[in-house]
Scaffold this active site. Structure first.
Site, mmCIF file in Angstrom:
data_model
loop_
_atom_site.group_PDB
_atom_site.id
_atom_site.type_symbol
_atom_site.label_atom_id
_atom_site.label_comp_id
_atom_site.label_asym_id
_atom_site.label_seq_id
_atom_site.Cartn_x
_atom_site.Cartn_y
_atom_site.Cartn_z
ATOM 1 N N ASP A 179 7.558 5.042 -9.651
ATOM 2 C CA ASP A 179 8.526 4.790 -8.098
ATOM 3 C C ASP A 179 10.217 5.118 -8.340
ATOM 4 O O ASP A 179 10.749 3.850 -8.429
ATOM 5 C CB ASP A 179 8.154 3.516 -7.608
ATOM 6 N N ASP A 214 8.308 5.350 8.558
ATOM 7 C CA ASP A 214 7.805 6.595 9.026
ATOM 8 C C ASP A 214 6.864 7.413 8.143
ATOM 9 O O ASP A 214 6.442 8.367 8.335
ATOM 10 C CB ASP A 214 8.924 7.385 9.585
ATOM 11 N N ARG A 234 3.737 14.145 -6.989
ATOM 12 C CA ARG A 234 3.723 13.323 -8.275
ATOM 13 C C ARG A 234 2.359 13.456 -8.813
ATOM 14 O O ARG A 234 1.492 13.519 -8.272
ATOM 15 C CB ARG A 234 4.007 11.842 -8.082
ATOM 16 N N ARG A 243 -1.385 0.371 -9.597
ATOM 17 C CA ARG A 243 -0.168 -0.559 -9.775
ATOM 18 C C ARG A 243 -0.858 -2.198 -10.147
ATOM 19 O O ARG A 243 -2.094 -2.298 -9.687
ATOM 20 C CB ARG A 243 0.585 -0.586 -8.655
ATOM 21 N N ASP A 292 4.427 -4.360 -7.063
ATOM 22 C CA ASP A 292 3.895 -2.871 -6.527
ATOM 23 C C ASP A 292 4.435 -1.432 -7.245
ATOM 24 O O ASP A 292 3.921 -0.629 -6.911
ATOM 25 C CB ASP A 292 4.117 -3.019 -5.190
ATOM 26 N N ASN A 293 5.518 -1.617 -8.208
ATOM 27 C CA ASN A 293 6.249 -0.911 -8.642
ATOM 28 C C ASN A 293 5.790 -0.584 -10.135
ATOM 29 O O ASN A 293 6.521 -0.106 -11.087
ATOM 30 C CB ASN A 293 7.776 -0.614 -8.629
ATOM 31 N N GLY A 342 0.981 -1.385 0.194
ATOM 32 C CA GLY A 342 0.042 -0.083 -0.197
ATOM 33 C C GLY A 342 0.897 1.154 0.014
ATOM 34 O O GLY A 342 1.977 1.444 0.017
ATOM 35 N N ARG A 402 3.769 5.981 2.158
ATOM 36 C CA ARG A 402 4.103 7.172 2.387
ATOM 37 C C ARG A 402 3.788 8.061 0.914
ATOM 38 O O ARG A 402 4.381 9.063 0.656
ATOM 39 C CB ARG A 402 5.668 7.234 2.289
HETATM 40 P P1 AMP Z 1 9.331 0.905 -2.625
HETATM 41 O O1 AMP Z 1 10.490 -0.284 -2.630
HETATM 42 O O2 AMP Z 1 9.773 2.366 -2.355
HETATM 43 O O3 AMP Z 1 8.427 0.772 -3.741
HETATM 44 O O4 AMP Z 1 8.375 0.614 -1.204
HETATM 45 C C1 AMP Z 1 7.778 -0.456 -1.049
HETATM 46 C C2 AMP Z 1 6.718 -0.328 -0.111
HETATM 47 O O5 AMP Z 1 7.284 0.245 1.186
HETATM 48 C C3 AMP Z 1 5.559 0.580 -0.429
HETATM 49 O O6 AMP Z 1 4.473 0.093 0.214
HETATM 50 C C4 AMP Z 1 6.138 1.868 0.338
HETATM 51 O O7 AMP Z 1 4.952 2.665 0.365
HETATM 52 C C5 AMP Z 1 6.412 1.554 1.456
HETATM 53 N N1 AMP Z 1 7.671 2.375 1.885
HETATM 54 C C6 AMP Z 1 8.814 2.650 1.506
HETATM 55 N N2 AMP Z 1 9.356 3.805 2.349
HETATM 56 C C7 AMP Z 1 8.506 3.990 3.262
HETATM 57 C C8 AMP Z 1 8.488 4.726 4.293
HETATM 58 N N3 AMP Z 1 9.475 5.751 4.462
HETATM 59 N N4 AMP Z 1 7.590 5.083 5.045
HETATM 60 C C9 AMP Z 1 6.525 3.999 4.904
HETATM 61 N N5 AMP Z 1 6.270 3.329 3.923
HETATM 62 C C10 AMP Z 1 7.424 3.302 3.098
HETATM 63 MG MG MG Z 2 7.084 1.337 -4.520
#
Ligand code: AMP
Ligand code: MG
Length: 522
Positions: free
Chosen positions: A280, A135, A193, A200, A270-271, A101, A104
């Protein structure tokens, strides 16, 4: 008051999480949760995409500037729009990860302007029900990378989400950049963005994982209606056509990545955008040496699952996961298989045509396949800058000797003095083939040059450039963000003003963190 033409369809038409409190949880039977951004201390607008703002019907004036700064930092909200975060799942590095989900990301507006639908999404505006143990924030360095790269990709002609603004929050965010037990405080930032939709593959997958066919269908029908209306009202045929179209768009996007030398770095499902947009921007990178094995992502260093030469097959693997998610409503394994098979054959053709355009050839000659495979082989023999090689190749013409032709692309070699003996022979042999082919070509010279100029960008966001811009910005100097943004708006046009950026990666950047080495920590 900001006057924006709100047209919110997502929350009107799709099921909401009934809980509106902001705590972390599993969210079943819903496409999203309502959540407000967390206000920040001292927001400051440091970058803005005027051309994108025009598309949204937005104007930054002395009157509206502070209002936009507040909206785009999460300090105020749009009247009449309730912000929300998506619920999705995904396969991360080949393994099902369950609910992920928008941890952030918060969607703060859905607008319509000139018959085009847009979603505005803040990245790094605080926790949501999907933040898990993190966070919900983003640091300046990764936000600059996302801001610069999404706009650069757009101007390169690569389908992508866009970036409207970059705001610093005046707050510090703690990050262990290399996951090596050295957490550090870094300046926080938020990118806004923009895309037609941020859906996704994972938004669909989560319903398959939860065996929730009812809501899967709602989401598929919504997607069909708003983004693939040409396929008509909901039906098996329409779902099949939609899957075919998503497959085609995903492939086209990846072919573009291969054309410009972009490595996404984290092609988890998810990306992957349902609209075939690059989405992403995390530990992405740009090829310097032409190397199928390269990935910038240190988190993926061991398996290099998402390396440059693997992106097309990962795209197919991801599409197979999406196809499984669609299957409960299509129930036709053969048709699904046929779509995935078509990806394989189309890849061969599209990759070939794309590479032919980079070489200024029409691909009609029986020797063209061999010329291409020998080139790829030769490019891998010694570190050869991809961008410079293809750009300088434009200067090679049929009246040159192979040796003279080799002289034209000297600039591309990281260690020119190594180009001797067997390596030199390889290159001479290749140029012999290429020049012979140019002699046999009946394409007009100016046409060939134009084709090559349009296929081979001169200016890309080399890994070290973003890093230099980041280091300046962390000291409060944002001038390089502006300079790079300007330059990257015309990536295919020679501009002597930017000669200093048309260079190989400097040696200091070869193994520097942030340049060739990036982790998922952002
Ligand atoms: P990503 O690898 O950036 O595509 O993120 C994978 C998942 O981790 C997604 O659900 C993002 O929303 C969550 N995520 C990544 N960084 C953070 C963050 N700093 N705080 C909360 N969720 C995060
Ligand atoms: Mg992502």
């Amino acid at each position: 008051m900001l006057r924006l033409n709100i047209n919110d369809t997502f929350t009107k038409e799709l099921p909401a999480d009934p809980i509106e409190e902001n705590y972390r949880r599993q969210v079943p039977e819903a496409c999203y949760s309502y959540v407000q951004p967390t206000p920040v201390k001292r927001p400051s607008l440091i970058a803005w995409s005027e051309e994108l703002a025009d598309l949204l019907g937005i104007k930054l004036t002395p009157d509206t500037k502070d209002k936009f700064r507040d909206l785009l930092s999460g300090n105020s909200s749009l009247e009449g729009f309730k912000a929300y975060a998506h619920c999705y799942g995904g396969h991360q590095f080949g393994h099902w990860a369950g609910q992920l989900g928008d941890g952030r990301a918060i969607n703060i507006a859905e607008l319509s302007h000139q018959n085009q639908q847009w979603v505005l999404q803040l990245k790094g505006a605080g926790p949501t029900p999907y933040s898990r143990s993190a966070d919900g924030l983003a640091v300046l360095r990764s936000s600059i990378r996302e801001f610069l790269c999404s706009e650069a990709m757009h101007y390169l002609g690569v389908p992508t989400t866009r970036a409207l603004s970059l705001v610093t929050t005046g707050e510090q965010v703690t990050r262990d950049m290399l996951y090596d037990g050295n957490p550090k405080e870094e300046p926080g930032a938020i990118v806004c963005r923009v895309a037609e939709s941020f859906l996704r593959f994972g938004n669909f997958q989560i319903f398959l994982a939860r065996n929730d066919k009812k809501n899967l269908q709602k989401l598929m029908d919504y997607t069909l209606k708003h983004f693939f209306p040409a396929f008509g009202p909901p039906s098996k045929e329409a779902y099949i056509s939609m899957l075919q179209e998503i497959s085609d768009r995903t492939l086209d996007m990846i072919i573009h990545w291969q054309r410009v030398g972009f490595v996404h770095g984290v092609m988890n499902t998810d990306n992957m955008s349902i609209l075939g947009l690059t989405i992403d921007y995390g530990p992405y990178g740009w090829l310097e040496g032409y190397d199928y094995g390269w990935t910038p992502n240190t988190t993926d260093a061991q398996n290099r699952r998402y390396r440059f030469g693997q992106q097309a097959s990962v795209g197919l693997w991801n599409l197979a996961q999406l196809a499984s998610a669609f299957h409960p409503l299509i129930e036709d394994k053969e048709r699904i298989e046929a779509i995935l098979d078509s990806y394989r054959t189309k890849f061969q053709d599209k990759f070939f045509s794309m590479m032919m355009a980079k070489l200024g050839l029409d691909g009609s000659h029986e020797s063209d396949k061999m010329i291409l495979s020998k080139l790829i082989e030769t490019l891998h023999l010694a570190e050869t800058d991809m961008t410079i090689f293809f750009r300088e190749l434009i200067k090679v013409h049929k009246d040159l000797s192979p040796k003279e032709a080799l002289g034209k692309i000297q600039l591309a070699f990281y260690e020119p003095y190594m180009v001797k003996d067997a390596l030199k022979t390889n290159w001479i042999n290749w140029f012999e083939l290429y020049i012979k082919r140019l002699k046999e070509s009946d394409t007009d010279v100016s046409e060939r040059i134009q084709l090559m100029q349009e296929s081979n960008p001169k200016y890309v966001l080399r890994n070290y450039m973003a890093q230099v811009a980041i280091e300046k910005a962390e000291k409060g100097d944002y001038s390089l963000i502006e300079e790079l943004s300007e330059m990257l708006k015309s990536p295919y046009t020679d501009n002597p003003k930017y000669d200093h950026w048309y260079k190989k990666r400097p040696e200091w950047a070869r193994h520097k963190v942030g340049c060739s080495m990036l982790s998922c920590s952002s």
